[in-house]
Design a protein around this motif. Structure first.
Motif, PDB file in Angstrom:
ATOM      1  N   PRO A   1       0.593  -1.315   0.165  1.00 30.74           N
ATOM      2  CA  PRO A   1      -0.116  -0.231   0.025  1.00 30.74           C
ATOM      3  C   PRO A   1       0.908   1.330   0.301  1.00 30.74           C
ATOM      4  O   PRO A   1       0.026   2.423  -0.028  1.00 30.74           O
ATOM      5  N   PHE A   2       1.780   1.154  -0.767  1.00 24.52           N
ATOM      6  CA  PHE A   2       3.245   2.649  -0.488  1.00 24.52           C
ATOM      7  C   PHE A   2       3.638   3.019  -1.637  1.00 24.52           C
ATOM      8  O   PHE A   2       3.787   2.098  -2.285  1.00 24.52           O
ATOM      9  N   TRP A   3       4.098   3.561  -1.720  1.00 22.42           N
ATOM     10  CA  TRP A   3       4.392   4.504  -3.437  1.00 22.42           C
ATOM     11  C   TRP A   3       6.029   3.885  -3.056  1.00 22.42           C
ATOM     12  O   TRP A   3       6.887   3.971  -4.081  1.00 22.42           O
ATOM     13  N   ARG A   4       6.297   3.788  -1.596  1.00 19.06           N
ATOM     14  CA  ARG A   4       7.841   3.819  -1.793  1.00 19.06           C
ATOM     15  C   ARG A   4       8.137   2.425  -0.781  1.00 19.06           C
ATOM     16  O   ARG A   4       7.091   2.154   0.014  1.00 19.06           O
ATOM     17  N   SER A   5       8.697   1.766  -0.546  1.00 12.21           N
ATOM     18  CA  SER A   5       9.437   0.772   0.161  1.00 12.21           C
ATOM     19  C   SER A   5      10.782   1.096   1.394  1.00 12.21           C
ATOM     20  O   SER A   5      10.798   0.186   1.951  1.00 12.21           O
ATOM     21  N   LYS A   6      11.268   2.413   1.224  1.00 15.49           N
ATOM     22  CA  LYS A   6      12.579   2.420   1.823  1.00 15.49           C
ATOM     23  C   LYS A   6      11.858   3.521   2.887  1.00 15.49           C
ATOM     24  O   LYS A   6      11.757   4.836   2.721  1.00 15.49           O
ATOM     25  N   PHE A   7      11.997   2.925   4.585  1.00 11.55           N
ATOM     26  CA  PHE A   7      11.519   4.137   5.176  1.00 11.55           C
ATOM     27  C   PHE A   7      11.392   3.560   6.894  1.00 11.55           C
ATOM     28  O   PHE A   7      11.163   2.769   6.883  1.00 11.55           O
ATOM     29  N   THR A   8      11.246   4.484   7.257  1.00  8.24           N
ATOM     30  CA  THR A   8      11.595   4.327   9.381  1.00  8.24           C
ATOM     31  C   THR A   8       9.953   3.955   9.286  1.00  8.24           C
ATOM     32  O   THR A   8       9.373   4.760   9.469  1.00  8.24           O
ATOM     33  N   LEU A   9       9.533   2.259  10.129  1.00  6.67           N
ATOM     34  CA  LEU A   9       8.102   2.607  10.809  1.00  6.67           C
ATOM     35  C   LEU A   9       7.880   3.057  11.686  1.00  6.67           C
ATOM     36  O   LEU A   9       8.616   3.018  12.575  1.00  6.67           O
ATOM     37  N   THR A  10       7.170   4.224  12.066  1.00  5.44           N
ATOM     38  CA  THR A  10       6.732   5.772  13.165  1.00  5.44           C
ATOM     39  C   THR A  10       5.838   5.162  13.196  1.00  5.44           C
ATOM     40  O   THR A  10       5.039   6.423  14.302  1.00  5.44           O
ATOM     41  N   ASP A  11       4.821   4.398  12.498  1.00  2.00           N
ATOM     42  CA  ASP A  11       3.597   4.839  12.632  1.00  2.00           C
ATOM     43  C   ASP A  11       2.419   3.444  12.682  1.00  2.00           C
ATOM     44  O   ASP A  11       2.800   2.484  12.046  1.00  2.00           O
ATOM     45  N   ALA A  12       1.799   2.695  14.132  1.00  3.52           N
ATOM     46  CA  ALA A  12       1.336   1.156  14.221  1.00  3.52           C
ATOM     47  C   ALA A  12       0.833   1.140  12.682  1.00  3.52           C
ATOM     48  O   ALA A  12       0.767   0.056  12.508  1.00  3.52           O
ATOM     49  N   ALA A  13      -0.157   2.209  12.015  1.00  4.37           N
ATOM     50  CA  ALA A  13      -1.000   1.689  11.478  1.00  4.37           C
ATOM     51  C   ALA A  13      -0.046   1.084  10.322  1.00  4.37           C
ATOM     52  O   ALA A  13      -0.628   0.583   8.682  1.00  4.37           O
ATOM     53  N   ASP A  14       1.161   1.737   9.271  1.00  4.54           N
ATOM     54  CA  ASP A  14       1.762   1.361   8.899  1.00  4.54           C
ATOM     55  C   ASP A  14       1.727  -0.081   8.389  1.00  4.54           C
ATOM     56  O   ASP A  14       1.784  -1.047   8.355  1.00  4.54           O
ATOM     57  N   ILE A  15       2.172  -0.482  10.170  1.00  6.40           N
ATOM     58  CA  ILE A  15       2.049  -2.170  10.168  1.00  6.40           C
ATOM     59  C   ILE A  15       1.550  -2.429   9.859  1.00  6.40           C
ATOM     60  O   ILE A  15       1.149  -3.657   9.177  1.00  6.40           O
ATOM     61  N   GLN A  16       0.425  -2.458  10.248  1.00  9.03           N
ATOM     62  CA  GLN A  16      -1.090  -3.633  10.060  1.00  9.03           C
ATOM     63  C   GLN A  16      -1.674  -3.115   8.488  1.00  9.03           C
ATOM     64  O   GLN A  16      -2.161  -3.888   7.783  1.00  9.03           O
ATOM     65  N   SER A  17      -1.163  -1.889   7.818  1.00  7.15           N
ATOM     66  CA  SER A  17      -1.452  -1.864   6.536  1.00  7.15           C
ATOM     67  C   SER A  17       0.023  -2.867   5.849  1.00  7.15           C
ATOM     68  O   SER A  17      -0.870  -3.712   4.649  1.00  7.15           O
ATOM     69  N   ILE A  18       0.913  -3.155   5.745  1.00  2.00           N
ATOM     70  CA  ILE A  18       1.424  -3.858   6.034  1.00  2.00           C
ATOM     71  C   ILE A  18       1.037  -5.770   6.020  1.00  2.00           C
ATOM     72  O   ILE A  18       0.652  -6.769   5.028  1.00  2.00           O
ATOM     73  N   LEU A  19       0.882  -5.963   7.302  1.00  5.32           N
ATOM     74  CA  LEU A  19      -0.112  -7.107   7.578  1.00  5.32           C
ATOM     75  C   LEU A  19      -1.455  -7.608   6.978  1.00  5.32           C
ATOM     76  O   LEU A  19      -1.487  -8.900   6.426  1.00  5.32           O
TER      77      LEU A  19
END
Length: 404
Positions: A27-45
């Motif tokens: 769900p991201f336009w990029r693949s290299k970034f530091t995880l700072t939001d729990a919602a991003d982890i949920q989006s990956i899962l």
């Protein structure tokens, strides 16, 4: 150190280096970034991606794993990659087959560009290299069939224009670069430049950007600032190439010196900026905008030909026509029999003889059983005699005829 871990083991503070899977799956336009939001982890899962690469030198690590175990894990993965068969270049695809693939690419690419613009508005720096996967996917589609994604990206709504315009210009730049015989690395650069050329519009006032009527002189002066703003954003990101920076800043220059922001003239404008100017104008005038409906593709080519002396570089513009056709996909034409047809795709033999779908009789003023005709085929008696306006004949949903 790079480490491959299970997605379920992701934690805040970890630095993502790569998401294992196609960019169309995440769900991201990029693949290299530091995880700072729990919602991003949920989006990956939630995306179904089960494994990711993290960079422990830039972020957190899994607790308890030794460096030796990490190195062994990396070596195992690299060994596995080394023995995997290499992907061969994509083979030419039929229009119908590539349209299905292109529809998925357009849908995912739009979400990616929306996300990119949102991050810019939030004050985050843009890493141009992070959009590489998106550019590669668009470039591969254009290589398989140049008509499909370019034509499909044109079918944007007024609300989608700002975002899908970036996708369309990326595809047009890729096709034009190949037509000009540029090296593949330059083709990729051209695509990246097309994708990011309007990044500055993310900083424009939304009420001006989406205004349904004609802009005032003051509003137009504001909008004319978007190339400089986009260039500034890319410079701050420190990852954009010189070509991408140049196209972003100079895609509104004209060879007669009447463009902006620097009023460059003739050879002072780079090849890639000249390419950007042509691709930007074509997609703009064929698209539905907040203040006007898009023109027919063939009519747009005719209009651009009228403007070409002074606006566009002659060699670049001629190559552009060769890349999309005198009668691009979606054009409405009248044949010598008096029947109307919509152009499906270009022929390898002649720009004047594309493949078309006949569907309407101008004599009976009624729809007829659709018929596919390759006007370049030996023995074909039909030929195009004119461009036509769908409204003149009461024809609606023209695009549905070539998309289906």
């Amino acid at each position: 150190m790079l480490k491959k871990i299970q997605s379920k083991d992701l934690q805040l503070g970890m630095h993502l280096h790569e998401l294992c899977g196609s960019w169309m799956e995440h769900p991201f336009w990029r693949s290299k970034f530091t995880l700072t939001d729990a919602a991003d982890i949920q989006s990956i899962l939630g995306s179904g991606i089960t494994e990711v690469w993290i960079d422990t030198t830039k972020g957190g690590d899994l607790p308890g794993e030794t460096e030796a175990e990490s190195a062994a894990s990396v070596a195992e993965v690299l060994t596995a990659v080394a023995v995997e068969p290499r992907v061969e270049p994509p083979k030419p695809a039929s229009m119908s087959d590539e349209l299905k693939r292109a529809a998925m690419i357009c849908n995912t690419a739009k979400k990616a560009v929306v996300s990119m613009f949102r991050e810019v508005r939030m004050g985050n720096a843009i890493n141009a290299e992070a959009a590489g996967e998106l550019v590669e996917e668009i470039s591969s589609s254009v290589l398989r069939n140049p008509n499909a994604l370019i034509s499909l990206a044109r079918l944007k709504t007024a609300d989608d224009y700002t975002y899908m315009h970036s996708v369309a210009v990326c595809a047009l730049m890729v096709a034009l670069a190949r037509q000009l015989g540029l090296e593949e690395q330059e083709v990729r650069e051209a695509g990246m430049a097309g994708l990011l050329h309007d990044l500055g519009k993310a900083m424009m006032p939304m009420d001006v950007l989406n205004k349904p009527g004609k802009l005032t002189d003051d509003e137009f002066r504001v909008i004319k600032g978007h190339p400089v703003e986009g260039h500034r954003l890319l410079v701050e990101g420190k990852t954009a190439s010189a070509i991408v920076l140049d196209v972003c800043l100079h895609h509104h220059e004209k060879v007669d010196g009447s463009g902006y922001p620097d009023k460059l003239k003739g050879d002072a404008i780079s090849l890639f900026a000249k390419m950007g100017a042509v691709c930007d104008v074509y997609d703009a005038i064929t698209s539905n905008r907040p203040y006007k409906a898009g023109w027919d593709p063939a009519e747009s080519i005719r209009k651009m030909t009228e403007w070409s002396n002074g606006h566009f570089d002659e060699r670049v513009f001629q190559a552009f026509i060769k890349s999309i056709g005198i009668y691009p996909t979606g054009s409405l034409v009248k044949l010598s029999s008096g029947r109307l047809a919509v152009v499906l795709e270009q022929s390898e033999k002649s720009l004047l003889a594309p493949r078309v779908k006949v569907f309407f009789s101008t004599r009976s003023l009624s729809h007829i059983v659709p018929e596919l005709i390759d006007l370049s085929h030996p023995g074909t008696l039909e030929k195009i005699v004119s461009r036509e306006d769908a409204a003149k004949w009461g024809i609606k949903n023209l695009d549905a005829l070539w998309v289906s």
